[in-house]
Design a protein around this motif. Structure first.
Motif, short mmCIF file in Angstrom:
data_model
loop_
_atom_site.label_atom_id
_atom_site.label_comp_id
_atom_site.label_asym_id
_atom_site.label_seq_id
_atom_site.Cartn_x
_atom_site.Cartn_y
_atom_site.Cartn_z
N LEU A 208 1.18 -1.39 -0.10
CA LEU A 208 0.06 -0.56 0.45
C LEU A 208 1.06 1.08 0.24
CD1 LEU A 208 -2.50 -1.13 2.45
CD2 LEU A 208 -3.21 -0.34 0.37
N GLU A 209 1.78 1.10 0.61
CA GLU A 209 2.75 2.35 0.73
C GLU A 209 3.17 2.51 -0.44
OE1 GLU A 209 3.75 4.28 3.03
OE2 GLU A 209 2.88 4.03 5.11
N LYS A 210 3.96 1.88 -1.37
CA LYS A 210 4.18 2.02 -2.37
C LYS A 210 2.74 2.77 -3.45
CE LYS A 210 6.76 -2.45 -3.02
NZ LYS A 210 6.77 -4.35 -3.53
N VAL A 211 1.79 2.23 -3.74
CA VAL A 211 0.60 3.10 -4.19
C VAL A 211 0.57 4.49 -3.52
CG1 VAL A 211 0.07 1.18 -5.47
CG2 VAL A 211 -1.46 1.66 -3.59
N ARG A 212 0.50 4.52 -2.22
CA ARG A 212 -0.09 5.71 -1.17
C ARG A 212 -0.91 6.87 -2.07
NH1 ARG A 212 0.07 8.05 3.84
NH2 ARG A 212 1.07 6.02 4.74
N GLU A 213 0.43 7.32 -2.95
CA GLU A 213 -0.27 8.08 -3.68
C GLU A 213 -1.20 8.04 -4.62
OE1 GLU A 213 1.46 11.85 -2.53
OE2 GLU A 213 2.53 10.35 -2.15
N ARG B 60 -4.85 7.40 5.10
CA ARG B 60 -5.17 6.70 7.16
C ARG B 60 -5.13 5.50 7.29
NH1 ARG B 60 -9.24 6.88 9.31
NH2 ARG B 60 -10.54 7.58 8.19
N ARG B 61 -6.18 4.38 6.77
CA ARG B 61 -5.45 3.37 6.89
C ARG B 61 -4.75 2.91 6.70
NH1 ARG B 61 -11.01 3.28 3.93
NH2 ARG B 61 -12.81 4.07 5.71
N ILE B 62 -3.67 2.58 5.85
CA ILE B 62 -2.89 2.39 5.72
C ILE B 62 -1.83 2.01 7.62
CG2 ILE B 62 0.09 2.26 4.43
CD1 ILE B 62 -1.51 4.21 2.81
N GLU B 63 -1.96 3.41 8.54
CA GLU B 63 -1.64 2.88 9.57
C GLU B 63 -2.21 2.33 10.60
OE1 GLU B 63 -1.22 5.98 8.04
OE2 GLU B 63 0.60 5.55 7.73
N THR B 64 -3.99 2.55 10.20
CA THR B 64 -4.74 1.97 11.89
C THR B 64 -5.21 1.09 11.17
OG1 THR B 64 -6.17 3.16 10.13
CG2 THR B 64 -5.76 4.43 11.87
N ASN B 65 -5.53 0.32 9.96
CA ASN B 65 -6.15 -0.97 10.19
C ASN B 65 -5.76 -0.98 8.25
OD1 ASN B 65 -7.15 -2.81 9.75
ND2 ASN B 65 -9.25 -2.60 11.37
N PRO B 66 -4.88 -1.49 7.65
CA PRO B 66 -4.91 -1.90 6.25
C PRO B 66 -5.60 -2.73 5.94
CG PRO B 66 -3.10 -1.84 7.67
CD PRO B 66 -4.05 -2.38 8.56
N LEU B 67 -6.46 -3.71 6.62
CA LEU B 67 -7.18 -4.90 6.28
C LEU B 67 -8.51 -4.17 5.63
CD1 LEU B 67 -7.24 -7.75 8.72
CD2 LEU B 67 -6.45 -7.65 6.42
N ARG B 68 -8.89 -2.64 6.08
CA ARG B 68 -10.47 -2.48 6.01
C ARG B 68 -10.18 -1.34 4.53
NH1 ARG B 68 -13.83 -3.64 9.07
NH2 ARG B 68 -15.31 -2.32 7.23
N VAL B 69 -8.47 -1.38 4.02
CA VAL B 69 -8.57 -0.89 2.42
C VAL B 69 -9.24 -1.70 1.43
CG1 VAL B 69 -6.88 -0.13 0.90
CG2 VAL B 69 -6.65 0.35 3.79
#
Length: 511
Positions: free
Chosen positions: A273-278, A286-295
Motif C-alpha cells: 500500500l505504501e508503494k501506491v499511497r499517492e 489513513r488506514r494504511i497505518e490504522t487498519n490496512p485490511l479495511r482498505v
RNA sequence: GUGAGCGUAGCUCAGCUGGUAGAGCAUCGGUCUGUGGCACCGAGGGUCGCGGGUUCAAACCCCGUCGCUCACCCCA
C-alpha cells in the motif's frame, strides 16, 4: 427512535418465530442476555480501536452518588469550556461543585476512599486552583487553562464514581461472558446458543440503520473448531433465510487467517500500500497505518484497480489456516451450498479470525449486508475463559431483513379476525360472553362488542375490522337456540346450532 | 463526527408579497331500532416541532435548538 406497529410487527414476529423454529432443529437453545454490560467487556472484546468502541457506544456511569455523576457528565461533555468568559466562569463553578461534592461523599463514606479517588481529588484541587488563577483574556493563560481542563477530564475519569456501563452494541461478547461465567465448558460437546433483541450504536440513522436496531444471532462455543461447524452454521443460516422466503440471498466467504499468519500478511499488505499511497483517497491513506485490511473494503471507483493487484490473504495463510479454509469449502460443498469467495471480505471487529462470511440481500442499496459472521477462537481466552475454547457465530440485522422482505412484498398479512360477535339485548349479551369464551378456547380470534350497538353500526364495524364472519345473536336466535353466521365476503348467511358453528368455522379456516 | 432536505389535524398535504388555520382521507354521530361495504348531512380534532428575535401583526422573515429522513463515514 422508532416504534414498530401492527401490522408490521406481525412480520417481525414471523421472522423471530422462523429463527426459533429453524435454529431449534439444529439443536440451538435461546439465551436471554442483559441489555447493558460493563463497558470493559465491549472495549476488550470488540477492540478499543474499532469504530464501535471508539465512538459508537452508549455508555454511562452507574453512580454511587448521582449528583457527582451528573456533574462529571456536564464537565467532561462541556462543548467548549474556553469559548468565552461567561462559559469559563460557569465551568469553574461546576468544577468547584464537583470537588466539594467529591470531598463530602468521601467523608460520608458514600464513595470509596480508594487511592484512585484520593489521587483524583488531589489532582482536581490542584488543577482547580491553577484554573482559578487564569483568565481567557490573556493568551498564555488560555493555554494554561486548556491544559487544566484536560487534566480535569482525566482526573474525573480516574475517579471511581461507580460502574461504567454500556448499552450492548452487539451480543457476541455477552454470550461469551455468560459462557465463562456459568461454566458452560463442562457441558458435553459444543454449546449452541441463539439470541434476539435490540442493540445500540450511536450514529446517524439512515435507510435500514437505527440507533436502536435488532439482531438475531447464534454462537457455537466449545472445544472443537472443526470446519464442519463453520459449514453447518452457514447451512442453518441459509435454512433460516429460506424459511422467511428471502429472495436473492447470496453467501460470501473468506478466511482472514490467525495470530500466526495475519500479522505477516498485514505487513506485506502495508508495504504494498505504501508503494501506491499517492493514488489512494484520504480514508484509505489513513488506514494504511490504522487498519490496512479495511482498505480492501473501499468502494471508491478509482481505487478498485489498485486493490485488485494487492496481495491476497488466501495466498498468505499458514498451513493450518489454509487447511481449515479448504475443509470449510469442502464441507459447504457436501451440503450443496453455493458460495462466492471474496478475498476482500474483512470484518470490522477485532476478534474475528479464519472463517468470515456475509449474506447480502437485494433491495437495500449500499447497505446490502443482512448478516455477518465469523470464527473467533481467541475471544473466550481474551475474556478470561479457557484458552482451548473455540467460537464461531453470526448476527442477522433484523431491521434490514424485514426491510428487504417488505420490498419483496411480504409485508401484507391478512387480518386475523375470525368472528365478530354481534349481540343485541341483555339476554343475548350473557349468551355472547359464554360463546366468545368457548370460541376463543377453540383458538378462534373473536371480537366481542363491549356495549350494545345498533344493528347496522355493529355489522358496519365488523366489516371495517375485516372480520371474516359476523355471528349474530339476538332475541330471535336465542329463542330458537341457534346463531346466525354471516360470511362477510359474500354476504351469505345461515342459522346454525353451536356445535355446527364450530365445525363450520373450522372448515372456513382450512378450505 | 460531516453534508443536505423536511417538521402545519391520526395520515397525505395546501396555506401567495406577513393580516383571525384549510382540504381530502380517517374517526365519531345522524339519515338508518334485525343486516356491512354506498350515498348524503353534521361533529370532534391544531401551543403550525420547541425557544427567542424583528413587527401594530409571524405557520410565513431572522437566530438558536430538538426531532425525522437521506447520504458520507462505518457497519448488521
Amino acid at each position: 427512535m422508532r416504534d414498530i406497529l401492527p401490522p408490521e410487527s406481525a412480520l417481525w414476529n414471523r421472522v423471530d418465530q422462523a429463527a426459533r423454529d429453524v435454529f431449534g432443529t439444529f439443536g440451538f437453545a435461546e439465551i436471554r442476555l442483559p441489555i447493558f454490560e460493563q463497558t470493559e467487556l465491549f472495549a476488550r472484546s470488540v477492540g478499543q480501536e474499532t469504530d464501535i468502541v471508539s465512538k459508537e457506544m452508549y455508555s454511562f456511569v452507574d453512580n454511587a452518588v448521582p449528583q457527582l455523576g451528573f456533574l462529571a457528565n456536564i464537565i467532561t461533555e462541556w462543548p467548549d469550556p474556553l469559548k468565552d468568559d461567561e462559559q469559563f466562569e460557569a465551568y469553574q463553578r461546576y468544577v468547584k461543585d464537583f470537588v466539594s461534592g467529591l470531598e463530602r461523599a468521601m467523608a460520608a463514606d458514600e464513595l470509596s476512599k480508594s487511592p484512585a479517588n484520593k489521587n483524583a481529588l488531589q489532582n482536581l484541587k490542584d488543577r482547580f486552583e491553577t484554573l482559578s488563577g487564569t483568565s481567557l483574556r490573556v493568551e498564555q493563560s488560555k493555554e494554561l487553562a486548556k491544559n487544566c481542563v484536560s487534566a480535569i477530564y482525566l482526573a474525573i475519569r480516574v475517579a471511581e464514581l461507580g460502574d461504567y456501563l454500556t448499552l450492548r452494541p452487539e451480543a457476541t461478547a455477552s454470550v461469551v461472558r455468560a459462557y465463562i461465567e456459568h461454566g458452560m465448558q463442562v457441558q458435553p460437546g459444543n454449546v449452541k446458543l441463539y439470541y434476539m433483541g435490540p442493540m445500540f450504536r450511536r450514529e446517524r440513522p439512515q435507510k435500514g440503520r437505527y440507533r436502536q436496531f435488532y439482531q438475531i444471532g447464534a454462537e457455537v462455543l466449545g472445544p472443537s473448531d472443526a470446519p464442519g461447524i463453520d459449514a453447518e452454521i452457514i447451512e442453518m443460516l441459509l435454512a433460516f433465510f429460506d424459511r422467511v422466503k428471502l429472495k436473492g440471498a447470496a453467501l460470501s466467504i473468506n478466511s482472514i487467517g490467525c495470530k500466526q499468519c495475519r500479522p505477516a500478511y498485514i505487513e506485506k499488505l502495508r508495504a504494498e500500500l505504501e508503494k501506491v499511497r499517492e493514488q489512494l483517497g484520504a480514508d484509505s491513506q489513513r488506514r494504511i497505518e490504522t487498519n490496512p485490511l479495511r482498505v480492501l473494503d473501499s468502494k471508491l471507483e478509482h481505487e478498485q484497480a489498485i486493490i485488485e493487484k494487492l496481495p491476497r490473504i488466501a495466498e498468505n495463510l499458514c498451513a493450518e489456516c489454509r487447511a481449515h479454509y479448504e475443509e470449510v469449502k469442502r464441507q459447504l460443498g457436501l451440503r450443496g451450498i453455493a458460495y462466492q469467495e471474496n478475498w476482500r471480505l474483512v470484518r470490522g471487529l477485532d476478534y474475528y479470525m479464519r472463517t468470515t462470511f456475509e449474506i447480502t440481500a437485494t433491495g437495500l442499496g449500499s447497505q446490502n449486508a443482512v448478516c455477518g459472521g465469523g470464527r473467533y477462537d481467541g475471544l473466550v481466552e481474551l475474556l478470561g475463559g479457557q484458552a482451548t475454547t473455540k467460537g464461531i457465530g453470526f448476527a442477522i440485522g433484523t431491521d434490514r431483513l424485514v426491510l428487504s422482505l417488505q420490498e419483496q412484498g411480504a409485508g401484507e398479512t391478512p387480518g386475523g379476525l375470525d368472528v365478530y360477535l354481534a349481540w343485541f339485548g341483555a339476554a343475548a349479551q350473557t349468551a355472547a360472553i359464554g360463546l366468545a369464551r368457548r370460541l376463543r378456547d377453540a383458538g378462534f380470534v373473536v371480537e366481542l362488542p363491549a356495549a350494545e350497538m345498533k344493528f347496522g353500526k355493529s355489522l358496519g364495524l365488523a366489516d371495517r375490522l375485516k372480520a371474516r364472519h359476523a355471528v349474530i345473536l339476538g332475541d330471535n336466535e336465542l329463542a330458537a337456540g341457534v346463531v346466525a353466521v354471516k360470511r362477510l365476503s359474500d354476504g351469505s348467511q345461515q342459522k346454525l346450532a353451536e356445535a355446527e358453528l364450530f365445525s363450520y368455522l373450522r372448515a372456513e379456516r382450512n378450505p
